[in-house]
Design a protein around this motif. Structure first.
Motif, PDB file in Angstrom:
ATOM      1  N   UNK A  73       6.669  50.249  23.090  1.00  0.00           N
ATOM      2  CA  UNK A  73       7.141  51.207  24.100  1.00  0.00           C
ATOM      3  C   UNK A  73       6.503  52.579  23.886  1.00  0.00           C
ATOM      4  N   UNK A  74       6.294  52.948  22.624  1.00  0.00           N
ATOM      5  CA  UNK A  74       5.766  54.284  22.320  1.00  0.00           C
ATOM      6  C   UNK A  74       4.245  54.213  22.174  1.00  0.00           C
ATOM      7  N   UNK A  94       7.644  60.514  30.046  1.00  0.00           N
ATOM      8  CA  UNK A  94       8.506  61.035  28.992  1.00  0.00           C
ATOM      9  C   UNK A  94       7.642  61.329  27.770  1.00  0.00           C
ATOM     10  N   UNK A  96       6.784  62.970  24.072  1.00  0.00           N
ATOM     11  CA  UNK A  96       7.518  63.006  22.815  1.00  0.00           C
ATOM     12  C   UNK A  96       6.609  63.566  21.736  1.00  0.00           C
ATOM     13  N   UNK A 104       3.070  61.887  21.632  1.00  0.00           N
ATOM     14  CA  UNK A 104       3.309  60.488  21.969  1.00  0.00           C
ATOM     15  C   UNK A 104       3.946  60.453  23.357  1.00  0.00           C
ATOM     16  N   UNK A 106       6.591  57.649  25.990  1.00  0.00           N
ATOM     17  CA  UNK A 106       7.233  56.363  26.237  1.00  0.00           C
ATOM     18  C   UNK A 106       6.497  55.764  27.429  1.00  0.00           C
ATOM     19  N   UNK A 139       9.626  53.520  30.775  1.00  0.00           N
ATOM     20  CA  UNK A 139      10.448  54.692  31.088  1.00  0.00           C
ATOM     21  C   UNK A 139       9.698  55.572  32.077  1.00  0.00           C
TER      22      UNK A 139
ATOM     23  N   UNK B  39       3.044  51.697  14.590  1.00  0.00           N
ATOM     24  CA  UNK B  39       3.335  51.190  15.938  1.00  0.00           C
ATOM     25  C   UNK B  39       2.286  50.129  16.281  1.00  0.00           C
ATOM     26  N   UNK B  95      13.632  62.445  18.260  1.00  0.00           N
ATOM     27  CA  UNK B  95      14.384  63.254  19.234  1.00  0.00           C
ATOM     28  C   UNK B  95      13.500  63.581  20.426  1.00  0.00           C
ATOM     29  N   UNK B  96      14.095  63.555  21.594  1.00  0.00           N
ATOM     30  CA  UNK B  96      13.344  63.657  22.845  1.00  0.00           C
ATOM     31  C   UNK B  96      14.085  64.592  23.783  1.00  0.00           C
ATOM     32  N   UNK B  97      13.330  65.385  24.549  1.00  0.00           N
ATOM     33  CA  UNK B  97      13.949  66.129  25.649  1.00  0.00           C
ATOM     34  C   UNK B  97      13.410  65.597  26.960  1.00  0.00           C
ATOM     35  N   UNK B 106      15.490  58.153  20.671  1.00  0.00           N
ATOM     36  CA  UNK B 106      15.148  56.736  20.676  1.00  0.00           C
ATOM     37  C   UNK B 106      16.031  56.102  19.601  1.00  0.00           C
ATOM     38  N   UNK B 139      13.539  52.667  16.768  1.00  0.00           N
ATOM     39  CA  UNK B 139      12.492  53.556  16.270  1.00  0.00           C
ATOM     40  C   UNK B 139      13.044  54.387  15.123  1.00  0.00           C
ATOM     41  N   UNK B 154       8.252  51.556  15.103  1.00  0.00           N
ATOM     42  CA  UNK B 154       8.922  50.830  16.193  1.00  0.00           C
ATOM     43  C   UNK B 154       9.101  49.388  15.725  1.00  0.00           C
TER      44      UNK B 154
END
Lengths: 445, 445
Positions: A73-74, A94, A96, A104, A106, A139, B39, B95-97, B106, B139, B154
């Motif tokens: 996914x990432x 999205x 990250x 990175x 999503x 996403x 990943x 952490x994601x915004x 995630x 993740x 991941x």
């Protein structure tokens, strides 16, 4: 599965936030729970349907000769810089940063990553044709997520990518996808019409969307209604036979069928008036031949038979797996609830015990359950101590296509009742006959 | 599957970056491709094994009465604030915004979200016991990802959560998990030993890790070697029978077996010297009873039979699904490559055609392929125009447990050769007998 041990949190009231019927019924039938805007948990009943749909998509892709793998996914931003899409994609991506401050994202789709896999391992026309696909969570950070899982942010999608040595081969891959998609939707009880789509900034004529007719669809569609009568049925397809596959595609794309994006009123006017229809549709898939856009940008080349080197010809082809649940419900429901087509139903049949605790009724239900399981058909047995009316309402809401009703009065005559959810018609028969009938309805299992 | 149409990018050279055998062989056998630190893409062969492992985990959880659902990968930060873990979790949490600047993450695990699902829908002891689980990508932003998918960022994990009205019931759920995990690992050909684990900041005695012995394991382990001889075998387990399930757990946890975290030298010294072993182990699962830590913090209460209300008793139980591929390879390989246990092999059997293009050999291989498919056993048929040595090397590397070798000389005598990857021993027999033998080896399919 016995309902007393299952987790099926049905709601009695219509949830205020649900504007369309599929969203409303998925919430009421305990199939999904919202965890954040456009992000859902798939509760046990919803998860079962999702898995059924996923399985059908896999089976039809494999039948077409396409090979499953799984990308993460990432993804690293650098891959997307190679194609130029990292900057182009906008706020739906999205983005990250990891703990090392690396950029990175999503994945919203996978053209870059699959091209990266291809270029790392393939460099000869001898290894072609090749079509790789996966079914993975993606996403897209929609500005206004709505309609439940129909326009969510985290969604499950099948995306496949063909790699071919020349345009003819790539167009055969395109056609193979069209036919495999038609079969996929038919197995789910859907009529999904391929409609010429707008190609967008990439260019190229060869792209079709697949639309399911539904009043709540997001697209306006214009079509010759004879297109809805076309069926693949059980015909044998040899996916290596270019002419045969092309002929099927021609059959399904000759009658007028377009979305508002590609609609041409002058051409539409030539459709006999009795067949000219305007409606709305839900997009459940898209196929796209785009040639060398990514392979040229990312250096994915193959040697050719005459000793040259060419960027590989590609296309990408997607099915909205999680979205299909919504589309199926929009296309198949009534005012009591969902009506699952047999191909995707979470359980093939429900058993309703009219008098839980009655020795004969309990034994008959347990016997039915055992006999169905022995045939590979897992029933949902409502063994709760509830009124018959509540049990029927639950069964109607969750939409199992068949129900066997068992009560002391029928058992005295040696019969149970088999009821079709779609027609509402019931027939009395012995428990053995009911099991046999259900087994005939689901021959593939 | 015919190898000429498959995507199996084997590497001839040992990749420099791979420090342990599973990482090396997964890269060489074309099972994975790194896309960023920690990943990976799962290439077709790796994906097949991953799906097999996932399927076994599902089957054994369902057999134990646990119910599958699926939670999303992206979670809102607010849920984790309720438990206090949003601040505690540290840098391993990705952490994601989102575009609205809302804090998301995630999911590294799912205690908070499952408790949220529970509290939204369950409020009576009558709906218990309940165990919900899912298999989903997670993740953790490891500082130093390494060893391929063994310590990736991941990763695919099964995590399950039990909800019970009191501690006794919760401990039965704990025991149920232990037994179902033992069966899960056994079906994968693994000896995974339950070892008392350190409970960490949450407290509580009831936690075990499951460790597979391997020299490359990250944990030092101390054990009575008679523990490696314990097997569940085919015994019938009634997962509702608390006494029976507890007895199995006692059988598997009485002999000394601990990691360095819980090791007690004084107790270990009492093990007879001949049985006292020190080694290394790979953690492939953990079960954990933690009581009301999350339910109390998040208000997940149920009514009791006597009219009271209590926070629900919980535990969480995990299996490292993607990590298991590495563990199995570490435990089962030789210097030629992987040796898959039958339970998880990507293909049950390989077919090697010694003389591609020879009419008799080609026909015999096609016949074998067809006969195996008819029995539900999909072979990998190496139909490439390659030397026999290269074909054998590929089969040995990718580790299919059985191989059928077909050549013109054998066919003149009416025989093919069936070879065990594990022992290297071959036996000549008719093609029909080879198909029957392979079908006997895989009775469950």
């Amino acid at each position: 599965m016995r309902l007393s041990r299952y987790f099926l949190p049905v709601l009695k009231e219509n949830p205020a936030e649900a504007q369309i019927v599929s969203h409303r019924y998925m919430l009421r039938a305990g199939m999904i729970k919202q965890q954040a805007a456009g992000i859902y948990s798939w509760l046990p009943l919803g998860y079962r349907v999702l898995k059924r749909i996923e399985e059908i998509v896999h089976q039809e892709q494999i039948r077409a000769g396409h090979i499953p793998l799984l990308m993460p996914t990432i993804q690293p931003a650098d891959l997307w810089r190679e194609s130029g899409r990292y900057d182009d994609y906008g706020q739906e991506m999205l983005r990250i940063k990891d703990r090392q401050d690396r950029e990175m994202l999503f994945g919203p789709t996978n053209e870059e990553m699959i091209t990266d896999i291809f270029r790392a391992h393939v460099n000869s026309y001898k290894d072609l044709p090749l079509t790789l696909y996966h079914i993975q969570w993606k996403f897209r950070d929609e500005m206004r997520p709505r309609f439940g899982i129909m326009r969510g942010r985290e969604f499950l999608m099948k995306d496949g990518y063909n790699f071919d040595v020349d345009k003819d081969a790539a167009l055969h891959a395109y056609n193979r996808h069209m036919v495999s998609y038609l079969r996929t939707y038919e197995r789910m009880g859907l009529t999904a019409i391929p409609m010429r789509a707008a190609s967008g900034p990439i260019g190229g004529d060869n792209t079709h969307e697949f639309l399911v007719l539904a009043q709540t669809g997001e697209s306006e569609v214009f079509y010759d209604d004879r297109v809805t009568g076309l069926k693949l049925g059980q015909r044998d397809i040899d996916y290596d036979d270019r002419a045969q596959v092309a002929k099927v595609c021609e059959e399904f794309t000759t009658l007028y069928a377009r979305t508002d994006e590609t609609h041409d009123q002058a051409v539409f006017d030539k459709v006999p008036e009795a067949h000219r229809k305007v409606g709305r549709g839900i997009e459940v898939g898209q196929i796209f031949y785009f040639g060398t856009k990514y392979s040229a940008a990312m250096g994915a080349e193959v040697s050719t038979a005459d000793g040259g080197k060419v960027p590989v010809e590609m296309g990408s082809h997607g099915i909205g797996v999680s979205r299909l649940l919504g589309a199926i419900i929009e296309a198949s429901h009534d005012d009591k609830g969902i009506i699952w087509p047999e191909g995707v139903t979470p359980f093939p049949v429900g058993i309703v015990n009219l008098k839980q605790g009655d020795a004969a009724a309990d034994a008959a239900c347990a016997g039915l359950e055992k006999a169905l399981l022995a045939k590979g058909l897992e029933p949902l047995y409502d063994d709760r101590d509830e009124r018959a009316g509540a049990k029927f309402a639950t069964m109607d809401l969750i939409g199992l296509p068949w129900r066997i009703t068992v009560g002391p009065r029928g058992l005295e005559k040696g019969v149970v009742e088999l009821t079709s959810r779609r027609t509402g018609q019931s027939e009395e028969m012995s428990p053995e006959a009911a099991v046999d009938r259900v087994a005939q309805i689901y021959p593939g299992i």
